[in-house]
Design a protein around this motif. Structure first.
Motif, PDB file in Angstrom:
ATOM      1  N   THR A 152      43.979  16.476  37.040  1.00  0.00           N
ATOM      2  CA  THR A 152      45.164  16.534  36.303  1.00  0.00           C
ATOM      3  C   THR A 152      46.321  16.917  37.320  1.00  0.00           C
ATOM      4  O   THR A 152      46.035  17.019  38.108  1.00  0.00           O
ATOM      5  CB  THR A 152      46.009  17.519  34.856  1.00  0.00           C
ATOM      6  OG1 THR A 152      46.323  17.831  34.467  1.00  0.00           O
ATOM      7  CG2 THR A 152      44.834  18.736  35.800  1.00  0.00           C
ATOM      8  N   GLU A 153      47.371  16.530  37.043  1.00  0.00           N
ATOM      9  CA  GLU A 153      48.556  16.261  37.593  1.00  0.00           C
ATOM     10  C   GLU A 153      49.734  17.738  37.039  1.00  0.00           C
ATOM     11  O   GLU A 153      50.675  17.561  37.978  1.00  0.00           O
ATOM     12  CB  GLU A 153      49.984  15.147  37.486  1.00  0.00           C
ATOM     13  CG  GLU A 153      48.807  13.681  38.579  1.00  0.00           C
ATOM     14  CD  GLU A 153      49.847  12.785  38.748  1.00  0.00           C
ATOM     15  OE1 GLU A 153      50.911  12.642  37.764  1.00  0.00           O
ATOM     16  OE2 GLU A 153      49.120  11.703  38.831  1.00  0.00           O
ATOM     17  N   VAL A 154      49.344  17.993  35.690  1.00  0.00           N
ATOM     18  CA  VAL A 154      49.892  19.312  34.907  1.00  0.00           C
ATOM     19  C   VAL A 154      49.562  20.718  36.385  1.00  0.00           C
ATOM     20  O   VAL A 154      48.683  20.694  36.629  1.00  0.00           O
ATOM     21  CB  VAL A 154      49.425  19.658  33.747  1.00  0.00           C
ATOM     22  CG1 VAL A 154      50.018  20.476  33.810  1.00  0.00           C
ATOM     23  CG2 VAL A 154      49.375  18.295  32.986  1.00  0.00           C
ATOM     24  N   PRO A 155      50.571  21.324  36.629  1.00  0.00           N
ATOM     25  CA  PRO A 155      50.879  21.952  37.208  1.00  0.00           C
ATOM     26  C   PRO A 155      49.709  22.753  36.764  1.00  0.00           C
ATOM     27  O   PRO A 155      49.823  23.533  35.978  1.00  0.00           O
ATOM     28  CB  PRO A 155      51.651  22.902  37.656  1.00  0.00           C
ATOM     29  CG  PRO A 155      53.265  22.194  36.819  1.00  0.00           C
ATOM     30  CD  PRO A 155      51.975  21.205  36.309  1.00  0.00           C
ATOM     31  N   VAL A 156      48.946  23.528  37.494  1.00  0.00           N
ATOM     32  CA  VAL A 156      47.469  24.653  37.305  1.00  0.00           C
ATOM     33  C   VAL A 156      48.135  26.148  38.489  1.00  0.00           C
ATOM     34  O   VAL A 156      47.833  26.133  39.704  1.00  0.00           O
ATOM     35  CB  VAL A 156      46.050  24.630  38.358  1.00  0.00           C
ATOM     36  CG1 VAL A 156      44.531  25.264  37.808  1.00  0.00           C
ATOM     37  CG2 VAL A 156      45.450  22.961  37.219  1.00  0.00           C
ATOM     38  N   SER A 157      47.816  26.945  37.215  1.00  0.00           N
ATOM     39  CA  SER A 157      47.997  28.702  38.131  1.00  0.00           C
ATOM     40  C   SER A 157      46.742  29.427  38.165  1.00  0.00           C
ATOM     41  O   SER A 157      45.898  28.585  37.256  1.00  0.00           O
ATOM     42  CB  SER A 157      49.016  29.188  37.237  1.00  0.00           C
ATOM     43  OG  SER A 157      50.541  28.333  37.514  1.00  0.00           O
ATOM     44  N   LYS A 160      51.721  23.284  31.781  1.00  0.00           N
ATOM     45  CA  LYS A 160      51.084  24.327  32.645  1.00  0.00           C
ATOM     46  C   LYS A 160      49.253  24.442  31.947  1.00  0.00           C
ATOM     47  O   LYS A 160      49.165  24.934  30.903  1.00  0.00           O
ATOM     48  CB  LYS A 160      51.552  25.539  32.284  1.00  0.00           C
ATOM     49  CG  LYS A 160      50.814  26.539  33.673  1.00  0.00           C
ATOM     50  CD  LYS A 160      51.611  28.056  34.046  1.00  0.00           C
ATOM     51  CE  LYS A 160      52.847  27.557  34.353  1.00  0.00           C
ATOM     52  NZ  LYS A 160      53.272  27.183  35.753  1.00  0.00           N
ATOM     53  N   VAL A 161      48.162  24.525  33.507  1.00  0.00           N
ATOM     54  CA  VAL A 161      47.411  24.966  33.185  1.00  0.00           C
ATOM     55  C   VAL A 161      46.631  26.423  33.775  1.00  0.00           C
ATOM     56  O   VAL A 161      47.271  26.355  34.950  1.00  0.00           O
ATOM     57  CB  VAL A 161      46.076  23.725  33.402  1.00  0.00           C
ATOM     58  CG1 VAL A 161      45.231  24.009  33.849  1.00  0.00           C
ATOM     59  CG2 VAL A 161      46.182  22.614  32.542  1.00  0.00           C
ATOM     60  N   VAL A 204      58.139  32.813  30.975  1.00  0.00           N
ATOM     61  CA  VAL A 204      59.128  32.871  31.472  1.00  0.00           C
ATOM     62  C   VAL A 204      59.709  31.636  32.063  1.00  0.00           C
ATOM     63  O   VAL A 204      60.229  30.361  31.444  1.00  0.00           O
ATOM     64  CB  VAL A 204      59.480  34.200  31.638  1.00  0.00           C
ATOM     65  CG1 VAL A 204      61.357  33.475  32.362  1.00  0.00           C
ATOM     66  CG2 VAL A 204      60.051  35.336  30.984  1.00  0.00           C
ATOM     67  N   ASN A 205      58.633  31.187  32.849  1.00  0.00           N
ATOM     68  CA  ASN A 205      58.660  29.764  33.766  1.00  0.00           C
ATOM     69  C   ASN A 205      58.651  28.723  33.240  1.00  0.00           C
ATOM     70  O   ASN A 205      58.931  28.075  33.388  1.00  0.00           O
ATOM     71  CB  ASN A 205      57.845  30.142  34.715  1.00  0.00           C
ATOM     72  CG  ASN A 205      57.937  30.966  35.894  1.00  0.00           C
ATOM     73  OD1 ASN A 205      58.876  31.506  35.731  1.00  0.00           O
ATOM     74  ND2 ASN A 205      56.757  31.335  36.735  1.00  0.00           N
ATOM     75  N   MET A 206      58.243  28.624  31.760  1.00  0.00           N
ATOM     76  CA  MET A 206      57.971  27.610  30.592  1.00  0.00           C
ATOM     77  C   MET A 206      58.711  27.609  30.228  1.00  0.00           C
ATOM     78  O   MET A 206      59.154  26.304  29.178  1.00  0.00           O
ATOM     79  CB  MET A 206      56.961  27.894  30.043  1.00  0.00           C
ATOM     80  CG  MET A 206      55.665  27.734  30.379  1.00  0.00           C
ATOM     81  SD  MET A 206      54.083  27.788  30.038  1.00  0.00           S
ATOM     82  CE  MET A 206      54.368  26.610  28.557  1.00  0.00           C
ATOM     83  N   GLU A 207      60.037  28.757  30.250  1.00  0.00           N
ATOM     84  CA  GLU A 207      60.735  28.678  29.138  1.00  0.00           C
ATOM     85  C   GLU A 207      61.671  27.003  28.750  1.00  0.00           C
ATOM     86  O   GLU A 207      62.549  26.808  28.110  1.00  0.00           O
ATOM     87  CB  GLU A 207      62.579  29.441  29.557  1.00  0.00           C
ATOM     88  CG  GLU A 207      63.111  30.195  28.493  1.00  0.00           C
ATOM     89  CD  GLU A 207      63.673  32.064  28.806  1.00  0.00           C
ATOM     90  OE1 GLU A 207      64.196  31.418  27.532  1.00  0.00           O
ATOM     91  OE2 GLU A 207      63.254  31.979  29.729  1.00  0.00           O
ATOM     92  N   GLU A 208      62.267  26.544  30.314  1.00  0.00           N
ATOM     93  CA  GLU A 208      63.220  25.598  30.308  1.00  0.00           C
ATOM     94  C   GLU A 208      62.896  24.347  30.219  1.00  0.00           C
ATOM     95  O   GLU A 208      63.360  23.546  29.382  1.00  0.00           O
ATOM     96  CB  GLU A 208      63.200  25.278  32.450  1.00  0.00           C
ATOM     97  CG  GLU A 208      62.127  25.039  33.274  1.00  0.00           C
ATOM     98  CD  GLU A 208      62.398  25.025  34.344  1.00  0.00           C
ATOM     99  OE1 GLU A 208      62.380  24.199  34.836  1.00  0.00           O
ATOM    100  OE2 GLU A 208      63.249  25.778  34.638  1.00  0.00           O
ATOM    101  N   ILE A 209      61.227  24.666  29.793  1.00  0.00           N
ATOM    102  CA  ILE A 209      60.528  22.864  29.102  1.00  0.00           C
ATOM    103  C   ILE A 209      61.070  23.426  27.554  1.00  0.00           C
ATOM    104  O   ILE A 209      60.969  22.280  26.798  1.00  0.00           O
ATOM    105  CB  ILE A 209      58.731  23.754  29.184  1.00  0.00           C
ATOM    106  CG1 ILE A 209      58.214  23.152  30.413  1.00  0.00           C
ATOM    107  CG2 ILE A 209      58.109  22.301  28.657  1.00  0.00           C
ATOM    108  CD1 ILE A 209      57.237  23.968  31.471  1.00  0.00           C
TER     109      ILE A 209
END
Length: 348
Positions: free
Chosen positions: A146-151, A130-131, A342-347
């Protein structure tokens, strides 16, 4: 979750170090434990090189030893990018990575780089999971690379209990690295005209950077109402804020400056430029003043109007204080980062 935060030492100069210092002081979560690894320390070239080398050598062993789930990397442009790129490549082999970009001129850095370096920049920006950036404007820019999700997670500051602004103060202050990018020389161009209208007003420029060049310019222009205050510590800053009527930052490139948020939290209105994430904090003619970068005529006129209107000063102060309380407080900041982790927990 266990997070390893990577960036400059919290005691270093600059906005990125201030963000990390705020994490250390105010982030308090039952679900997330943050540890820190400094990649930059103030001091000699040897001291700085040692901090970078140690961080690169230690990162993978620390991730394994401390069972780190997420590495949170703070990055700017230029040297910061290349240092953090090495750490991202190391960390990504062990766990999830969130890249937190604070750069004020990453677009310039990218555009001026050799095509091979541009390719490497895109490669590195594709490595994190994530960026996170400071404004929607910057999110649009990085989405092209980048194709990485940007928040977007805006910076935040601790709030005083009450608005401490003094509308009768006579000091116009400016925090940050002194130089062309921050618009320091634009301030010198208009200081004499403001002084003619308000002889008791003084401009104080606080920070490091091009001190010698600006000092020479002050002598050439015979400006007695502009004072170079140097870099200040937290205790000194408190006194400075108590005597400030306006904070100015006529920058040409920015992310979302901590100086703007810190002064607004104190109730001090800001005059700045509509670049980077600044318009997310400053609403023109409501809680502060926005001008076009480089427009010194407008800079002069807006300062003179502001200093001559006490009602305006009070209104902008209350609105600035409320803006930080409602949108940029540390409590809300922590909630946003907890959600991000938390949203990265599944990663992980």
């Amino acid at each position: 979750m266990r997070i390893l935060m990577i960036g400059p030492d919290a005691k270093a100069k600059g906005g990125m170090a201030t963000v990390i210092a705020n994490f250390k002081q105010y982030f308090n979560s039952e679900n997330h434990d943050i540890r820190y690894l400094a990649t930059w320390k103030e001091g000699s070239l040897l001291t700085r090189m040692k901090a970078t080398a140690v961080s690169i050598l230690q990162i993978r062993s620390r991730i394994r030893r401390e069972n780190i789930d997420i590495v949170h990397v703070h990055m700017a442009q230029d040297g910061s990018f290349f240092r953090k790129a090495l750490l991202i490549l190391q960390a990504k082999r062990e766990c999830a990575v969130v890249l937190h970009i604070h750069a004020s001129q990453f677009d310039v850095f990218y555009q001026k780089s050799h095509p091979r370096v541009q390719k490497y920049i895109r490669y590195i920006l594709g490595k994190p999971d994530k960026v996170v950036v400071l404004s929607e404007e910057w999110a649009r820019f990085y989405n092209e690379l980048t194709e990485v999700p940007v928040s977007v997670i805006e910076n935040a500051v601790e709030m005083p209990a009450v608005n401490k602004y003094n509308p009768d103060a006579r000091n116009v202050i400016m925090f940050g690295r002194i130089g062309e990018r921050k618009g320091s020389y634009d301030v010198l161009k208009i200081a004499a005209a403001v002084g003619q209208q308000f002889p008791d007003v003084r401009f104080y420029l606080y920070g490091d950077g091009e001190l010698e060049q600006v000092s020479t310019k002050l002598e050439e222009l015979h400006l007695e109402n502009v004072i170079l205050g140097g870099w200040v510590d937290a205790a000194t800053k408190e006194t400075i804020l108590e005597n400030a009527v306006l904070h100015i930052l006529p920058s040409y490139h920015e992310g979302l400056p901590m100086a703007i948020l810190e002064t607004m939290a104190y109730g001090i209105p800001n005059l700045s430029t509509a670049v980077g994430g600044i318009p997310q904090a400053i609403q023109h003619a409501k809680n502060g003043i926005l001008i076009e970068a480089g427009n010194t005529a407008k800079l002069e006129a807006e300062i003179i109007q502001f200093l001559g209107d006490k009602t305006m000063r009070k209104q902008y102060s209350e609105a600035a204080f409320t803006t930080i309380k409602n949108r940029f407080s540390m409590k809300q900041y922590q909630q946003k980062w907890e959600k991000c982790y938390v949203n990265m927990e599944e990663i992980t």
